[in-house]
Design a protein around this motif. Structure first.
Motif, short mmCIF file in Angstrom:
data_model
loop_
_atom_site.label_atom_id
_atom_site.label_comp_id
_atom_site.label_asym_id
_atom_site.label_seq_id
_atom_site.Cartn_x
_atom_site.Cartn_y
_atom_site.Cartn_z
N ASP A 1 1.38 21.79 2.09
CA ASP A 1 1.91 21.57 3.43
C ASP A 1 1.35 20.27 3.97
O ASP A 1 0.13 20.06 3.98
CB ASP A 1 1.52 22.73 4.35
N LEU A 2 2.25 19.40 4.40
CA LEU A 2 1.85 18.17 5.06
C LEU A 2 1.59 18.54 6.51
O LEU A 2 2.51 18.55 7.33
CB LEU A 2 2.94 17.11 4.93
N ALA A 3 0.36 18.91 6.82
CA ALA A 3 0.02 19.40 8.14
C ALA A 3 0.11 18.30 9.19
O ALA A 3 0.51 18.56 10.33
CB ALA A 3 -1.38 20.02 8.13
N ARG A 4 -0.27 17.08 8.82
CA ARG A 4 -0.20 15.94 9.75
C ARG A 4 -0.03 14.66 8.95
O ARG A 4 -0.60 14.50 7.88
CB ARG A 4 -1.51 15.78 10.54
N LEU A 5 0.73 13.75 9.52
CA LEU A 5 0.78 12.38 9.05
C LEU A 5 1.07 11.54 10.28
O LEU A 5 2.15 11.65 10.87
CB LEU A 5 1.85 12.14 7.99
N TYR A 6 0.08 10.76 10.71
CA TYR A 6 0.21 9.94 11.91
C TYR A 6 -0.18 8.50 11.58
O TYR A 6 -1.15 8.27 10.84
CB TYR A 6 -0.69 10.47 13.04
N VAL A 7 0.58 7.58 12.14
CA VAL A 7 0.35 6.15 11.95
C VAL A 7 0.21 5.51 13.32
O VAL A 7 1.00 5.79 14.23
CB VAL A 7 1.53 5.50 11.17
N ALA A 8 -0.78 4.64 13.46
CA ALA A 8 -0.95 3.91 14.72
C ALA A 8 0.31 3.11 15.02
O ALA A 8 0.91 2.53 14.10
CB ALA A 8 -2.16 2.98 14.63
N PRO A 9 0.76 3.08 16.26
CA PRO A 9 1.99 2.36 16.59
C PRO A 9 2.02 0.92 16.09
O PRO A 9 3.05 0.45 15.60
CB PRO A 9 2.04 2.41 18.12
N GLU A 10 0.89 0.24 16.14
CA GLU A 10 0.84 -1.16 15.71
C GLU A 10 0.97 -1.32 14.19
O GLU A 10 1.20 -2.41 13.69
CB GLU A 10 -0.43 -1.86 16.21
N ALA A 11 0.85 -0.22 13.45
CA ALA A 11 0.97 -0.27 11.99
C ALA A 11 2.26 0.36 11.48
O ALA A 11 2.51 0.37 10.28
CB ALA A 11 -0.24 0.41 11.35
N MET A 12 3.09 0.90 12.37
CA MET A 12 4.33 1.55 11.95
C MET A 12 5.28 0.53 11.32
O MET A 12 5.35 -0.62 11.74
CB MET A 12 5.00 2.24 13.13
N GLY A 13 5.99 1.01 10.31
CA GLY A 13 6.97 0.17 9.65
C GLY A 13 6.39 -0.84 8.68
O GLY A 13 7.10 -1.73 8.21
N GLN A 14 5.11 -0.68 8.34
CA GLN A 14 4.45 -1.64 7.47
C GLN A 14 3.88 -1.02 6.20
O GLN A 14 3.08 -1.63 5.52
CB GLN A 14 3.35 -2.37 8.26
N GLY A 15 4.28 0.21 5.91
CA GLY A 15 3.89 0.83 4.65
C GLY A 15 2.73 1.79 4.70
O GLY A 15 2.43 2.44 3.70
N ALA A 16 2.07 1.93 5.84
CA ALA A 16 0.91 2.82 5.93
C ALA A 16 1.32 4.28 5.74
O ALA A 16 0.67 5.03 5.01
CB ALA A 16 0.18 2.64 7.26
N GLY A 17 2.40 4.70 6.39
CA GLY A 17 2.86 6.07 6.25
C GLY A 17 3.30 6.39 4.83
O GLY A 17 2.97 7.44 4.30
N ARG A 18 3.99 5.46 4.22
CA ARG A 18 4.44 5.65 2.84
C ARG A 18 3.24 5.76 1.91
O ARG A 18 3.21 6.60 1.00
CB ARG A 18 5.34 4.48 2.43
N ARG A 19 2.24 4.92 2.12
CA ARG A 19 1.05 4.96 1.27
C ARG A 19 0.34 6.31 1.37
O ARG A 19 -0.06 6.89 0.36
CB ARG A 19 0.11 3.83 1.65
N LEU A 20 0.23 6.83 2.60
CA LEU A 20 -0.43 8.12 2.76
C LEU A 20 0.42 9.27 2.25
O LEU A 20 -0.11 10.23 1.69
CB LEU A 20 -0.81 8.34 4.23
N LEU A 21 1.72 9.19 2.41
CA LEU A 21 2.58 10.23 1.86
C LEU A 21 2.50 10.23 0.34
O LEU A 21 2.39 11.29 -0.29
CB LEU A 21 4.03 10.05 2.32
N ASP A 22 2.51 9.06 -0.28
CA ASP A 22 2.35 8.97 -1.73
C ASP A 22 1.02 9.58 -2.17
O ASP A 22 0.95 10.29 -3.17
CB ASP A 22 2.45 7.52 -2.21
N HIS A 23 -0.04 9.31 -1.41
CA HIS A 23 -1.35 9.88 -1.71
C HIS A 23 -1.30 11.41 -1.63
O HIS A 23 -1.80 12.11 -2.52
CB HIS A 23 -2.39 9.33 -0.73
#
Length: 155
Positions: free
Chosen positions: A78-100
């Protein structure tokens, strides 16, 4: 903020709790929710010591810019949480953590990743292969429904 090679993944520590809670609140507020909504969500978005075992954060220097919380139960993760700082959205941080998270779930034997997403975040998961399988009640807002998605982890 542009993610760079200086970004590092690491397990969350007790000293990160305040910064991670702030990150979750800022990320949720990015979608334009009003103060009353944010107040109602505060408890659900607060990161506690009990949450730490499943949390990995992505940091730029000493500042976390994104976090993911994964829980495992047999062949389901279960992906309980995935949050990205607004200033980092759209720059690959969420994708990197989802891949992890996907890698960790597969290593643990999970075949499916479940996600209860903010309606604004659901398209992100769908672009990466998740499909909506239903709805679940919000943990904070009575009467509000959240999309429930599943991402198959088997090739």
């Amino acid at each position: 903020m542009t993610p760079s090679a200086d970004l590092t993944l690491r397990a969350a520590r007790p000293s990160d709790l305040a910064a991670l809670t702030d990150l979750c609140l800022r990320s949720k507020a990015h979608w334009g929710y009003d103060d009353a909504f944010m107040t109602a969500c505060r408890d659900e978005l607060t990161v506690t010591e009990a949450d730490l075992p499943g949390i990995t954060l992505l940091e730029n220097g000493a500042s976390p810019i994104a976090m993911v919380q994964l829980t495992l139960d047999g062949d389901t993760a279960d992906l309980a949480r995935l949050y990205v700082a607004p200033e980092a959205m759209g720059q690959g941080a969420g994708r990197r953590l989802l891949d992890h998270a996907i890698t960790q779930a597969r290593r643990s034997g999970a075949h499916t990743l479940t996600i209860e997403a903010d309606p604004n975040a659901a398209p992100f998961y769908e672009r990466l292969g998740a499909r909506q399988t239903g709805e679940v009640p919000s943990g904070s807002i009575p009467g509000r429904k959240l999309p429930r998605l599943e991402l198959p982890l088997t090739p």
